[in-house]
Design a protein around this motif. Structure first.
Motif, mmCIF file in Angstrom:
data_model
loop_
_atom_site.group_PDB
_atom_site.id
_atom_site.type_symbol
_atom_site.label_atom_id
_atom_site.label_comp_id
_atom_site.label_asym_id
_atom_site.label_seq_id
_atom_site.Cartn_x
_atom_site.Cartn_y
_atom_site.Cartn_z
ATOM 1 N N ASP A 95 0.386 -1.314 0.113
ATOM 2 C CA ASP A 95 0.230 -0.111 -0.069
ATOM 3 C C ASP A 95 0.791 0.823 0.215
ATOM 4 O O ASP A 95 1.754 1.487 0.946
ATOM 5 C CB ASP A 95 -0.723 -0.168 1.526
ATOM 6 C CG ASP A 95 -2.238 1.332 1.397
ATOM 7 O OD1 ASP A 95 -2.106 1.764 0.204
ATOM 8 O OD2 ASP A 95 -2.496 1.102 2.048
ATOM 9 N N GLN A 119 6.153 3.648 5.186
ATOM 10 C CA GLN A 119 6.463 4.868 6.086
ATOM 11 C C GLN A 119 4.705 4.928 7.078
ATOM 12 O O GLN A 119 3.904 5.485 7.629
ATOM 13 C CB GLN A 119 6.457 6.261 5.805
ATOM 14 C CG GLN A 119 7.954 6.765 5.248
ATOM 15 C CD GLN A 119 7.980 7.593 5.013
ATOM 16 O OE1 GLN A 119 7.276 8.913 4.747
ATOM 17 N NE2 GLN A 119 9.334 7.604 4.006
ATOM 18 N N LYS A 120 3.859 4.793 6.528
ATOM 19 C CA LYS A 120 2.286 4.156 6.579
ATOM 20 C C LYS A 120 1.788 3.389 7.431
ATOM 21 O O LYS A 120 1.234 3.327 8.422
ATOM 22 C CB LYS A 120 1.782 3.206 5.017
ATOM 23 C CG LYS A 120 1.492 4.828 4.351
ATOM 24 C CD LYS A 120 0.812 4.677 3.058
ATOM 25 C CE LYS A 120 -0.160 5.799 2.080
ATOM 26 N NZ LYS A 120 -1.059 4.815 1.759
ATOM 27 N N ASP A 121 2.261 1.991 7.194
ATOM 28 C CA ASP A 121 2.051 0.960 8.308
ATOM 29 C C ASP A 121 3.387 -0.216 8.269
ATOM 30 O O ASP A 121 3.114 -0.986 6.961
ATOM 31 C CB ASP A 121 1.005 0.130 7.747
ATOM 32 C CG ASP A 121 0.359 -0.678 8.315
ATOM 33 O OD1 ASP A 121 0.891 -1.116 9.609
ATOM 34 O OD2 ASP A 121 -0.937 -1.135 8.840
ATOM 35 N N ARG A 122 4.497 0.420 9.030
ATOM 36 C CA ARG A 122 5.000 -0.475 8.546
ATOM 37 C C ARG A 122 5.132 -1.880 8.985
ATOM 38 O O ARG A 122 5.692 -2.908 7.883
ATOM 39 C CB ARG A 122 6.280 -0.657 10.657
ATOM 40 C CG ARG A 122 7.361 -1.130 10.262
ATOM 41 C CD ARG A 122 8.881 -0.815 11.521
ATOM 42 N NE ARG A 122 9.976 -1.476 11.413
ATOM 43 C CZ ARG A 122 10.831 -1.140 11.137
ATOM 44 N NH1 ARG A 122 10.827 0.877 10.883
ATOM 45 N NH2 ARG A 122 11.621 -1.443 11.160
ATOM 46 N N ASP A 123 4.389 -2.461 10.065
ATOM 47 C CA ASP A 123 3.741 -3.943 10.428
ATOM 48 C C ASP A 123 3.379 -4.829 9.138
ATOM 49 O O ASP A 123 3.599 -5.612 8.480
ATOM 50 C CB ASP A 123 3.129 -4.323 11.233
ATOM 51 C CG ASP A 123 3.892 -3.581 13.221
ATOM 52 O OD1 ASP A 123 4.844 -4.311 12.633
ATOM 53 O OD2 ASP A 123 2.701 -3.383 13.237
ATOM 54 N N ALA A 124 2.415 -4.217 8.350
ATOM 55 C CA ALA A 124 1.707 -4.959 6.923
ATOM 56 C C ALA A 124 3.144 -4.432 5.768
ATOM 57 O O ALA A 124 2.370 -5.977 5.550
ATOM 58 C CB ALA A 124 0.332 -3.745 6.801
#
Length: 142
Positions: free
Chosen positions: A115, A124-129
């Motif tokens: 994403d 930067q948006k969602d490290r885990d995802a």
């Protein structure tokens, strides 16, 4: 990340590609590499996986043929290649071309779905995802 090989008279783009070559020369048949469009994106792969995954930034989509030629000439045969180019028209076009050529070379490959416009933005948006997406792509190759 600095270039592992420094060539004094080269242009910045040549230095970037020299860095890519130096990253892959030590690649062995048991490794999976993640190919990104830019060096910052390659560092994002490295950061998201805590240094466990080797990322290689092309420096530009125009370098994809050099990358494949280098693999053939230098006999670089990773166990797989994850393609993580930018989510734009140029990135998708290069992904398609690289997949066709990697298939011809009989090198397993998969496209990383994330994403964001590029791997750095995804991190930067969602490290885990983003980390999970990388792990899923690698699992497809193992």
């Amino acid at each position: 990340m600095q270039p592992s090989i420094y060539c004094h008279n080269n242009s910045e783009r040549e230095l970037q590609f020299t860095w890519l070559i130096s990253r892959l020369v030590n690649c062995n048949e048991r490794e999976i590499i993640v190919v990104t469009e830019g060096e910052i994106d390659a560092m994002s792969i490295y950061e998201a996986t805590n240094g466990k995954t080797k990322g290689a930034g092309l420096g530009s989509t125009s370098n994809w043929r050099k990358f494949l030629n280098m693999m053939v000439i230098d006999g670089i045969r990773p166990s797989g290649v994850v393609l993580a180019l930018d989510n734009d028209e140029a990135g998708k076009k290069v992904e398609d071309s690289m997949q066709i050529n990697l298939d011809t070379l009989e090198i397993p490959n998969v496209v990383l779905h994330f994403d964001g416009k590029d791997p750095n933005e995804a991190l930067q948006k969602d490290r885990d995802a983003f980390k999970e997406a990388i792990e899923l792509a690698i699992d497809e190759l193992e």
